[in-house]
Write a protein that holds these residues in place. Sequence first.
Motif, PDB file in Angstrom:
ATOM      1  N   LEU A   1      47.874  30.445  38.392  1.00 29.66           N
ATOM      2  CA  LEU A   1      49.104  31.224  37.682  1.00 29.66           C
ATOM      3  C   LEU A   1      48.631  31.639  36.235  1.00 29.66           C
ATOM      4  O   LEU A   1      49.026  32.941  36.046  1.00 29.66           O
ATOM      5  CB  LEU A   1      50.198  30.023  37.260  1.00 29.66           C
ATOM      6  N   LEU A   2      47.920  31.061  35.694  1.00 25.67           N
ATOM      7  CA  LEU A   2      47.298  31.346  34.571  1.00 25.67           C
ATOM      8  C   LEU A   2      46.261  32.758  34.656  1.00 25.67           C
ATOM      9  O   LEU A   2      46.290  33.810  33.880  1.00 25.67           O
ATOM     10  CB  LEU A   2      46.328  30.423  33.722  1.00 25.67           C
ATOM     11  N   LYS A   3      45.636  32.585  35.865  1.00 27.87           N
ATOM     12  CA  LYS A   3      44.799  33.926  36.201  1.00 27.87           C
ATOM     13  C   LYS A   3      45.482  35.065  36.272  1.00 27.87           C
ATOM     14  O   LYS A   3      45.138  36.254  36.102  1.00 27.87           O
ATOM     15  CB  LYS A   3      43.826  33.518  37.152  1.00 27.87           C
ATOM     16  N   ASN A   4      46.762  34.823  37.061  1.00 24.85           N
ATOM     17  CA  ASN A   4      47.548  36.128  37.435  1.00 24.85           C
ATOM     18  C   ASN A   4      48.222  36.521  36.192  1.00 24.85           C
ATOM     19  O   ASN A   4      48.169  37.786  36.051  1.00 24.85           O
ATOM     20  CB  ASN A   4      48.737  35.552  38.335  1.00 24.85           C
ATOM     21  N   LYS A   5      48.609  35.528  35.059  1.00 27.48           N
ATOM     22  CA  LYS A   5      48.952  36.264  33.739  1.00 27.48           C
ATOM     23  C   LYS A   5      47.955  37.101  33.274  1.00 27.48           C
ATOM     24  O   LYS A   5      48.269  38.011  32.570  1.00 27.48           O
ATOM     25  CB  LYS A   5      49.499  34.959  32.980  1.00 27.48           C
ATOM     26  N   LEU A   6      46.862  36.451  33.295  1.00 20.26           N
ATOM     27  CA  LEU A   6      45.840  37.126  32.519  1.00 20.26           C
ATOM     28  C   LEU A   6      45.588  38.647  33.031  1.00 20.26           C
ATOM     29  O   LEU A   6      45.202  39.732  32.390  1.00 20.26           O
ATOM     30  CB  LEU A   6      44.262  36.305  32.640  1.00 20.26           C
TER      31      LEU A   6
ATOM     32  N   ARG B   1      48.224  43.567  17.884  1.00 16.55           N
ATOM     33  CA  ARG B   1      47.966  42.201  17.531  1.00 16.55           C
ATOM     34  C   ARG B   1      48.732  40.928  18.264  1.00 16.55           C
ATOM     35  O   ARG B   1      47.966  40.024  18.667  1.00 16.55           O
ATOM     36  CB  ARG B   1      48.097  41.810  16.004  1.00 16.55           C
ATOM     37  N   ASN B   2      49.933  41.282  18.765  1.00 19.03           N
ATOM     38  CA  ASN B   2      50.461  40.180  19.366  1.00 19.03           C
ATOM     39  C   ASN B   2      49.983  40.000  21.003  1.00 19.03           C
ATOM     40  O   ASN B   2      50.015  38.937  21.436  1.00 19.03           O
ATOM     41  CB  ASN B   2      52.104  40.762  19.541  1.00 19.03           C
ATOM     42  N   LEU B   3      49.753  41.359  21.535  1.00 22.37           N
ATOM     43  CA  LEU B   3      49.347  41.391  22.756  1.00 22.37           C
ATOM     44  C   LEU B   3      47.767  40.690  22.876  1.00 22.37           C
ATOM     45  O   LEU B   3      47.380  39.790  23.757  1.00 22.37           O
ATOM     46  CB  LEU B   3      48.764  42.857  23.197  1.00 22.37           C
ATOM     47  N   ASP B   4      47.010  41.044  21.878  1.00 21.12           N
ATOM     48  CA  ASP B   4      45.494  40.197  21.641  1.00 21.12           C
ATOM     49  C   ASP B   4      45.583  38.909  21.447  1.00 21.12           C
ATOM     50  O   ASP B   4      45.038  38.007  22.137  1.00 21.12           O
ATOM     51  CB  ASP B   4      44.996  40.801  20.476  1.00 21.12           C
ATOM     52  N   ASN B   5      46.810  38.449  20.934  1.00 20.16           N
ATOM     53  CA  ASN B   5      46.872  36.834  20.676  1.00 20.16           C
ATOM     54  C   ASN B   5      47.572  36.181  22.010  1.00 20.16           C
ATOM     55  O   ASN B   5      46.876  35.227  22.204  1.00 20.16           O
ATOM     56  CB  ASN B   5      47.900  36.712  19.627  1.00 20.16           C
ATOM     57  N   GLU B   6      48.082  36.851  22.791  1.00 16.85           N
ATOM     58  CA  GLU B   6      48.374  36.357  24.103  1.00 16.85           C
ATOM     59  C   GLU B   6      47.349  36.316  24.765  1.00 16.85           C
ATOM     60  O   GLU B   6      47.257  35.310  25.678  1.00 16.85           O
ATOM     61  CB  GLU B   6      49.599  37.305  24.704  1.00 16.85           C
ATOM     62  N   ARG B   7      46.579  37.389  24.962  1.00 14.68           N
ATOM     63  CA  ARG B   7      45.204  37.210  25.769  1.00 14.68           C
ATOM     64  C   ARG B   7      44.373  35.891  25.456  1.00 14.68           C
ATOM     65  O   ARG B   7      43.915  35.271  26.233  1.00 14.68           O
ATOM     66  CB  ARG B   7      44.585  38.614  25.795  1.00 14.68           C
ATOM     67  N   PHE B   8      44.247  35.935  24.091  1.00  8.69           N
ATOM     68  CA  PHE B   8      43.591  34.792  23.503  1.00  8.69           C
ATOM     69  C   PHE B   8      44.092  33.434  24.064  1.00  8.69           C
ATOM     70  O   PHE B   8      43.191  32.594  24.337  1.00  8.69           O
ATOM     71  CB  PHE B   8      43.441  34.869  22.067  1.00  8.69           C
ATOM     72  N   TYR B   9      45.135  33.278  24.018  1.00  4.88           N
ATOM     73  CA  TYR B   9      46.027  32.083  24.219  1.00  4.88           C
ATOM     74  C   TYR B   9      45.946  31.759  25.776  1.00  4.88           C
ATOM     75  O   TYR B   9      45.513  30.650  25.982  1.00  4.88           O
ATOM     76  CB  TYR B   9      47.602  32.285  24.044  1.00  4.88           C
ATOM     77  N   ILE B  10      45.986  32.809  26.684  1.00  7.93           N
ATOM     78  CA  ILE B  10      45.896  32.611  28.088  1.00  7.93           C
ATOM     79  C   ILE B  10      44.456  32.059  28.356  1.00  7.93           C
ATOM     80  O   ILE B  10      44.301  31.179  29.163  1.00  7.93           O
ATOM     81  CB  ILE B  10      46.284  33.952  28.662  1.00  7.93           C
ATOM     82  N   ARG B  11      43.527  32.756  27.945  1.00 12.09           N
ATOM     83  CA  ARG B  11      42.017  32.561  28.128  1.00 12.09           C
ATOM     84  C   ARG B  11      41.724  31.376  27.751  1.00 12.09           C
ATOM     85  O   ARG B  11      40.977  30.317  28.439  1.00 12.09           O
ATOM     86  CB  ARG B  11      41.066  33.575  27.324  1.00 12.09           C
ATOM     87  N   LYS B  12      42.236  30.565  26.478  1.00 12.92           N
ATOM     88  CA  LYS B  12      42.010  29.340  25.930  1.00 12.92           C
ATOM     89  C   LYS B  12      42.769  28.372  27.103  1.00 12.92           C
ATOM     90  O   LYS B  12      41.847  27.252  27.344  1.00 12.92           O
ATOM     91  CB  LYS B  12      42.482  29.073  24.572  1.00 12.92           C
ATOM     92  N   LYS B  13      43.948  28.548  27.426  1.00 12.63           N
ATOM     93  CA  LYS B  13      44.638  27.643  28.380  1.00 12.63           C
ATOM     94  C   LYS B  13      43.834  27.405  29.837  1.00 12.63           C
ATOM     95  O   LYS B  13      43.636  26.695  30.240  1.00 12.63           O
ATOM     96  CB  LYS B  13      45.999  28.156  28.701  1.00 12.63           C
ATOM     97  N   ILE B  14      43.054  28.844  30.014  1.00 18.16           N
ATOM     98  CA  ILE B  14      42.409  28.557  31.491  1.00 18.16           C
ATOM     99  C   ILE B  14      41.102  27.827  31.382  1.00 18.16           C
ATOM    100  O   ILE B  14      40.818  26.964  32.111  1.00 18.16           O
ATOM    101  CB  ILE B  14      41.913  30.037  31.869  1.00 18.16           C
ATOM    102  N   ASP B  15      40.592  27.752  30.108  1.00 16.89           N
ATOM    103  CA  ASP B  15      39.212  26.863  29.747  1.00 16.89           C
ATOM    104  C   ASP B  15      39.669  25.612  29.837  1.00 16.89           C
ATOM    105  O   ASP B  15      39.049  24.771  30.217  1.00 16.89           O
ATOM    106  CB  ASP B  15      38.583  27.221  28.631  1.00 16.89           C
ATOM    107  N   GLU B  16      41.002  25.236  29.361  1.00 14.03           N
ATOM    108  CA  GLU B  16      41.302  24.028  29.311  1.00 14.03           C
ATOM    109  C   GLU B  16      41.482  23.201  30.496  1.00 14.03           C
ATOM    110  O   GLU B  16      41.203  21.907  30.912  1.00 14.03           O
ATOM    111  CB  GLU B  16      42.679  23.649  28.206  1.00 14.03           C
ATOM    112  N   VAL B  17      42.202  24.174  31.432  1.00 15.81           N
ATOM    113  CA  VAL B  17      42.625  23.495  32.563  1.00 15.81           C
ATOM    114  C   VAL B  17      41.411  23.440  33.424  1.00 15.81           C
ATOM    115  O   VAL B  17      41.255  22.467  34.464  1.00 15.81           O
ATOM    116  CB  VAL B  17      43.313  24.513  33.410  1.00 15.81           C
ATOM    117  N   LYS B  18      40.309  24.284  33.469  1.00 14.70           N
ATOM    118  CA  LYS B  18      39.111  24.258  34.293  1.00 14.70           C
ATOM    119  C   LYS B  18      38.511  22.946  33.924  1.00 14.70           C
ATOM    120  O   LYS B  18      37.740  21.955  34.448  1.00 14.70           O
ATOM    121  CB  LYS B  18      38.372  25.356  33.724  1.00 14.70           C
TER     122      LYS B  18
END
Length: 673
Positions: A661-666, A605-622
């Motif tokens: 950077l966020l895409k690289n993390k994803l 669940r921790n990894l799932d939460n991290e993926r969800f967080y990164i995707r949310k940040k990508i949408d915000e930056v876009k």
Amino acid sequence: MSDINKLPEANQTDKNNSNENSVELNKDQEIESTPTSDVETTNDVIEENKTLEVEADKTENEDEGAPDSVKDHDEVLNEIEESNAEDAEDEGNKDRHKIEVKEYDSMSLEALAIELEKLLKNEKVQAIKSHVDNINTVFKTKFQALLDEKKEDFLNDGGNEIDFYYSSPVQKRFKEAYKAYRKKVNDHYQSLEKNLKQNLADKLEIIEELKGLLNVEENINTTYKHFKELQERWRNTGPIPRDKYNNAWNSYHHHVEMFYDFLHLNRDLRDLDFKHNLEKKLLIIERAEELAQDDNIMRAFRELQELHKMWKEELGPVGRAHREEIWERFKAATKTINDKRQLYYKDIDKIHEKNLETKLQIIANIDAINAQESNSHGSWQKKIKAIEEQREAFFNAGKVPIKVNESTWAKFKESVRTFNREKNTFYKGLKKDQYKNLQLKLDLIKIAEDNKESEDFEVTTPLMKKIQSDWKKIGHVPRKDSDKIWKQFKGACNHYFDRIHAKRNAASQEQVNAYNQKNELLNTLKGLKLPSDKESKEKGIVIIKEQIKQWKTLGRVPNDKRYIEGKFQKTIDDLLTSLKMDKNEVEMIKYENKLDNINTSDDTRNLDNERFYIRKKIDEVKSQINQLENNLQFFTNVDDDNPLVKEVHNNIKAHKESLKLLKNKLGKIKELY
């Protein structure tokens, strides 16, 4: 009366004057007088006696047709006469004026009991009647209010009204003090009655001796000295019954006048007395005029009563030329003081009327609170607090006019009783629900007690969590049971979960060894020196990654030692920061290390939460980039060197770098899947 101590002592002055006069006269020589002088002197004394009678009876013999201002002034003279007659019966009453009148309404029950004990200990019992009556009234009122409150609590807890009983140590203390006061009062008046009768007999005997002076054939100086001794005895004799006071004083005064008539044989002695009396009366007038300027009007009026008493009882007549003048002057000062007193009472009446308005408003506030609908415990608690505040305000509002005191108290009491009846009705209904809730919570306690020793953690843990959730949903229980059942339920649940935690925290020897090895490695890393030149940057990154890899191979540490992972992460971050390399590259290395720590956990669940967080940040930056690019369309005919335009372009560039950077993390996260 300390302010009057400056007046000369009457008896001592009379004695001195008598002695001085006796030196001028031959003890063995008969005093001669011609018939003419006898007649003149006798007429003077007759006129003096007439004036003295008018002076003494001013308040009783005024013309009924006098103006209202004169009548009002006569009323205050009558009041002074009546008060002095009362004081003549009980000299201790004078002390009552010196006792401070406190705000008894604002005192607590304990403070009222203490104040009663102090008065009983420090003051004469005959001087504290009004104070004790006020204290007793306030105490009864406040204790009854407390009693009503305790009774309500008793009924709300399910008690039967017929079984209610309440006693308080402060009530017992007050009753004992009040009982002691009543006993002292009875003892005082029994003793006083006996003394009054004896004093009356002594004064009547003095009057008889005064009568005898007129028939004594002896040297006039001897007779005059005897007369002065009788006056001294009269003044030193204690109080007599008030219903005998005026008759006794009038009889005494009559025979004193008769003796002055007798003194026509010696004009010098009479004039000497006239002069002495004038001096003392002028001092009394001066003091009265000082009191007319005193701001403490009640104190001034009380002292004025004493001055009138001295004028009437202790001093004789003065020369005809001064009689009307000094009496009018004394009356003028008296009138000034009385006028100020009347204004004072008018102000007091206004204050009492204002207090009445305040209390009626408080009653209206209580009625308004009663009109509010309340269907929950919380809302009733707010109303109870509001009513308590109104009750305190009512008790502290001060006195109201006597004519409406009882009716105002009755209105207040009825409003409070209405509130209490409605409150009791609500809580009686609430009690039924509370007992149902109590049974539900007892059932949950049984489940917790039955399972607290269970070894089947997978099945029992969800059950224990469920009953904890169910407990919170159940409403209130009777207050007397609330703490007890909560402690019982909490104890059973804590016992179970403490067992789980103890088992989870029982670290294996392998985990302990891993912790010790990681701790040694961490200490080594703190002293690690990395190359700082650009050519050796890659070498530094390799060293750091080797340390991370080595750390991972050491395995897991006990749960209570997991804080060491945070220390390691911080140390690695510090090492990467020390390298002169691109910040995004450093960030990615740090992030890879973070993902490694997340991925080592059994819980995905921790990894799932991290993926969800990164995707949310990508949408915000876009979204932010789109907004900035849209904003540029509004700048027409503007050079690119414009500061505002340059700032927008810089922001777009920074956001695109952040997006990269966020895409690289994803991408790194996807690799782990």
